[in-house]
Scaffold this motif. Structure first.
Motif, PDB file in Angstrom:
ATOM      1  N   GLY A 285      26.909 -93.109 -64.118  1.00  0.00           N
ATOM      2  CA  GLY A 285      26.601 -94.319 -63.352  1.00  0.00           C
ATOM      3  C   GLY A 285      25.130 -94.684 -63.338  1.00  0.00           C
ATOM      4  O   GLY A 285      24.570 -94.937 -62.263  1.00  0.00           O
ATOM      5  N   ASN A 338      27.262 -89.617 -57.817  1.00  0.00           N
ATOM      6  CA  ASN A 338      26.910 -89.720 -59.231  1.00  0.00           C
ATOM      7  C   ASN A 338      26.379 -88.391 -59.784  1.00  0.00           C
ATOM      8  O   ASN A 338      26.675 -88.022 -60.914  1.00  0.00           O
ATOM      9  CB  ASN A 338      25.871 -90.821 -59.450  1.00  0.00           C
ATOM     10  CG  ASN A 338      26.493 -92.209 -59.422  1.00  0.00           C
ATOM     11  OD1 ASN A 338      27.710 -92.355 -59.518  1.00  0.00           O
ATOM     12  ND2 ASN A 338      25.677 -93.228 -59.289  1.00  0.00           N
TER      13      ASN A 338
ATOM     14  N   GLU B  85      30.646 -93.380 -66.946  1.00  0.00           N
ATOM     15  CA  GLU B  85      30.878 -94.356 -65.876  1.00  0.00           C
ATOM     16  C   GLU B  85      32.370 -94.565 -65.680  1.00  0.00           C
ATOM     17  O   GLU B  85      33.174 -94.205 -66.545  1.00  0.00           O
ATOM     18  CB  GLU B  85      30.178 -95.689 -66.153  1.00  0.00           C
ATOM     19  CG  GLU B  85      30.466 -96.280 -67.506  1.00  0.00           C
ATOM     20  CD  GLU B  85      29.454 -97.372 -67.870  1.00  0.00           C
ATOM     21  OE1 GLU B  85      28.523 -97.630 -67.092  1.00  0.00           O
ATOM     22  OE2 GLU B  85      29.617 -97.964 -68.939  1.00  0.00           O
TER      23      GLU B  85
END
Lengths: 529, 395
Positions: A285, A338, B85
């Motif tokens: 991220g 994250n 991600e």
């Protein structure tokens, strides 16, 4: 690229030596080194003050110092650690690393860089000088009004002007450093390095630098009002003259809360560099990390009054600052998630930088969670100004900011010196620090909940047990830091040669230059794809 | 020894053991002191709720982290995955914490509104933080300001003496269940139980903070401000508090001691206090000329008690650090007028307060006389209340 480097080195290999090298240097690596040594020196001085506090609090009764001297120790500990150790520590890392990480030959404004460093020793001298004024050292003539120097208490202090001008010098130094960092990052990135390709450490420092420029002038205004109240008959903070003591706190914390993030955002950046390296996996991220950092920075401007929930604000104000404060948990949570997601299904090894980074995530999160508890106003009424708060901010500042800096030193030290350091010594330093820092600060949660106010030179007997744990822990933690000094000196003197990559999973421009990094790097900009 | 004597001794021993036990429990305290007001109960509940939510979050986050640390290590043959991600996951862990925070904020808002509602008080007590003592004033007990009962509460000098001695044996000896170390004052704040009591909190010199953990009260005492808070004490007993905002040298030495009693006992105490107040006021305003010895005796008490002068100038008048000595000082041995002015109006920009607001004419006369005759100052001056009255009017 190594060929262009060698070619270039021929022209620029002037390498001044002796005292002049350090006094007149405009080299970002030299200035970074100066900052880091300054920071470490102040860290040891501020640590000594902390040990005086802990020694005095080992048992009830005043065995070592009088209350005035004790107050001076708490004040000087806070000021020296914040303005002398943590902030210059991060600026030192920025000086060394930002040009290396964005592929720039130096900082954008090298001569100003020299000045912003050389203001610091004078500022520090002016800050501690009053300690040695007055008839007896043990009387406690230095600042004794708490690092937050609340008016009207600070207006009772005799040598206030020294304090005010020391803060001014520190502020000027910080602002210049921040301008330099912004100018470097925005103008001197290697071709191809777009903003969203910058390493996280560079991103967090860019945002931190904007925070510094925004709030250091507020601090300057705050101390100047104090100065004119004390010496020129104004009444900004004097109720008897129509002034307002609470105004001081609003102005101070409008600086003070962003200041808290100034001390933690670069550490977020450091951890975001270290964890992917040793998990051998890209940071999870990246863009949400950037946005979360920016959100935290924005929120830091609208939460200041959560330091003042007991001053008697209107209920609407208390509600606003409570809601805004708990909101910070959202972007901060995103960062923690994250980091964990970066570790998840990585291929982890646990070299010293990784140990510090993981303990940062673990312990900073504990500090973050107690932060949520503190944001809840009615409960904060109980926690405010007790050791619970002391525990909270040491979890975010010691195991947060400081652990971040130490992790960074372990991460980049081979790049700076060209030598690997002793793994054994590093592990001793880490494990001793980890155990003792928790022994010091965890019991403070309990002393605080039981109701012991902070900044107390002496306390009722019921608080004895936990204070003793804290004191024992503090002494172990303090002396363990000397291991870092020994390790760094040994590493400068020699050791196994470091490769240019240093760490197996390391990525980024700083790992493309040889170790130690030559005096001049990236005279010809590298290409980033 | 008779049987009843044995019984008495046994009872005493048992009592002592119980007190010791409770002392031990206190020493091991991991959480808030037991709440005794509705607000403090609510705060306790809120505190525990937030705490357990934090524990739950910690278990999830640290659980995932440590699982990863033990399973996904290179030495275990772990090969790094490629993902970096996951939009769904990222949205989820932004929204879930937000929802949790709303869950916390709702009861927090409710409790805050409850604790800030200071209306309908049966009794109002004005609390003034002074370096380093508390002044309590029962404001409108019978709607007649002239009859307000007020007094200053100062830590006992023996506590300070034991503290500065740094001698643990001496401190242990001084510390008793009735008079805990550093939590013992000359005059307790007496309050009735089961009544809404409003506190008006202000500061005299610098900012102090009125903190009584078991009441769920902490309110800053700020010069120029009058802050409000309230308590309804549910159980009779003695409750302790301390100053919670750094206020200078003796910040740690200005405890708050509340004695909560039944309404009837409170009324009786109030009647007695009023009679005392009337007598003291008469005495102070009379034109009686006091003998030197009487003034010195009274002044000695004020210097080491209500006035709190010993806090800065020392029990021996030697001062210390930035605080000037009185022994042989220019003010205490020079002209009386200057001495009067200094004590009545204070010295701006220093911790020397304007005691004219705290002490009556007789008390001021006595303490000034004491300072002019103690520690070998021997000026022989006997300052009279009427001199103080005149000095108050002086420019």
């Amino acid at each position: 690229m190594s060929t262009t480097m060698t070619h270039d080195a021929g022209h620029h290999e002037e390498h001044p030596t002796g005292i002049k090298r350090w006094l007149f240097t405009t080299n970002h690596k030299d200035i970074g080194t100066l900052y880091l040594w300054f920071s470490f020196t102040m860290f040891l001085i501020g640590g000594t003050f902390a040990l005086v506090i802990r020694a005095e609090l080992f048992e009830p009764g005043l065995q070592i110092v009088n209350p005035q001297f004790f107050n001076m120790m708490t004040t000087m500990h806070g000021l020296v650690m914040i303005f002398g150790a943590i902030m210059p520590g991060f600026v030192g890392l920025a000086n060394w690393q930002i040009p290396l990480m964005v592929g720039a030959p130096d900082m954008a404004l090298p001569r100003m860089n020299n000045w912003s460093f050389w203001l610091l020793p004078f500022a520090a001298t002016m800050l501690v000088a009053p300690m040695f004024m007055g008839a007896h050292f043990m009387d406690g003539n230095g600042p004794w009004f708490g690092w937050t120097f609340y008016a009207p208490l600070s207006l009772q202090y005799n040598h206030l002007a020294y304090f005010v001008f020391a803060i001014h010098l520190l502020g000027i130094s910080s602002i210049m450093g921040a301008i330099n960092i912004i100018a470097t990052i925005l103008n001197m990135r290697a071709p191809g390095m777009t903003l969203m390709k910058m390493p996280l450490f560079v991103w967090t420092w860019l945002i931190t630098a904007f925070l510094l420029i925004a709030v250091m002038p507020v601090l300057a205004g705050c101390v100047t009002m104090l100065l004119t109240d004390k010496y020129f008959g104004t009444s900004f903070f004097n109720a008897a003259g129509g002034g307002d003591p609470v105004l001081f706190q609003h102005v101070f914390w409008f600086f003070g809360h962003p200041e808290v993030y100034i001390m933690i955002l670069p550490a977020f950046g450091i951890v975001s560099q270290i964890i992917p390296t040793f998990a051998r996996k890209k940071l999870f991220g990246y863009s949400s990390m950037v946005y979360a950092t920016a959100s935290i920075a924005f929120l830091s401007f609208i939460v200041w009054a959560h330091h003042m929930f007991t001053v008697g604000m209107p209920v609407a104000g208390e509600l606003f600052f409570m809601y805004a404060t708990v909101l910070i948990a959202v972007p901060t949570g995103v960062k923690v998630f994250n980091w964990v997601a970066t570790m998840w299904r990585g291929s982890m090894t646990f070299e010293p930088p990784m140990l510090w980074a993981i303990s940062f995530v673990f312990l900073f999160t504990i500090g973050g969670l107690s932060g949520i508890m503190l944001a809840v106003v009615p409960a904060d009424v109980q926690y405010q100004d007790t050791y619970f708060v002391v525990a909270h901010f040491h979890y975010v500042l010691v195991t947060g900011a400081l652990f971040g800096i130490i992790g960074a030193v372990y991460y980049w030290l081979p790049k700076w010196t060209g030598n690997m350091y002793s793994d054994k010594l590093a592990k001793w330093h880490f494990w001793l620090s980890l155990v003792s820092v928790n022994l010091t600060f965890f019991p403070m949660h309990f002393t605080g909940l039981a109701g012991m106010p902070r900044r107390y030179a002496d306390y009722p007997l019921e608080f004895t047990r936990f204070n003793q744990w804290s004191s024992v822990g503090a002494f172990i933690f303090g002396f363990s830091q000397l291991l870092l000094l020994i390790l760094v000196i040994k590493c400068i003197r020699g050791g196994q040669k470091a490769t240019s990559e240093v760490w197996e999973g390391a990525e980024g421009l700083e790992w493309t230059v040889p170790s130690p990094a030559p005096y001049h790097t990236f005279a010809i900009a590298p290409e980033v794809k | 020894m008779s049987v009843s004597n044995y019984k008495k001794t046994a009872r005493r021993l048992l009592g002592a053991a119980l007190l010791l036990g409770s002392g031990q429990a206190l020493a091991e305290r991991f959480n808030f002191q037991p709440p005794v007001t509705p607000v403090a109960h609510d705060i306790y509940g809120l505190h525990m709720m937030t705490f357990w939510i934090c524990v739950a979050i910690a278990i999830v986050v640290f659980g995932a982290m440590f699982y990863s640390i033990f399973k996904h290590r290179k030495s275990q043959g772990a090969v790094a995955a490629n993902f970096h991600e996951n939009t769904k996951l990222e949205v989820l862990w932004t929204i879930v914490p937000f929802v949790i925070l709303v869950v916390v904020a709702i009861p927090a808002t409710k409790t805050l509104l409850y604790l800030e509602n200071t209306s309908d008080a049966a009794l109002t007590v004005k609390v003034t933080g002074i370096q380093w003592k508390w002044k309590y004033e029962y404001v409108d007990h019978d709607n007649n300001d002239a009859n307000n009962v007020s007094f200053i509460s100062t830590i006992l000098p023996d506590q300070i003496a034991a503290s500065s001695s740094g001698n643990s044996a001496r401190i242990d000896k001084l510390n008793t269940p009735e008079h805990p170390y550093l939590l013992t004052v000359d005059h307790d704040l007496v309050l009735p139980i089961n009544e809404r009591i409003r506190f008006l909190v202000t500061g005299n010199d610098v900012i102090h903070s009125f903190f009584i953990p078991q009441f769920g009260i902490k309110k800053d005492a700020i010069p120029g401000y009058v802050n409000e808070t309230w308590a309804e004490i549910q159980k009779p007993g003695v409750y302790y508090g301390q100053c919670a905002e750094l206020c200078g040298k003796d910040h740690a030495f200005m405890p708050i001691v509340v004695r909560a009693v039944s309404k009837a006992d409170f009324a009786a105490w109030m009647t007695k206090k009023k009679a005392e107040a009337v007598k003291a006021a008469e005495e102070a305003s009379s034109n009686k000329v006091w003998k030197l010895a009487d003034l010195i005796k009274k002044g000695n008490e004020i210097y080491h008690g209500k006035g709190g002068c010993f806090g800065c100038h020392g029990a021996n008048g030697l001062g210390g650090g930035p605080f000037p000595a009185l022994k042989g000082s220019k003010v205490a041995t020079g002209p009386v007028a200057k001495h009067l002015h200094t004590v009545i109006f204070g010295v701006a920009g220093t911790p020397m307060q304007a005691f004219g607001k705290q002490l009556n004419n007789l008390e001021l006369a006595a303490v000034i006389t004491y300072e002019r005759n103690a520690w070998g100052n021997n000026t022989g001056d006997a300052v009279q209340p009427k001199d103080v009255a005149a000095a108050r009017k002086a420019p």
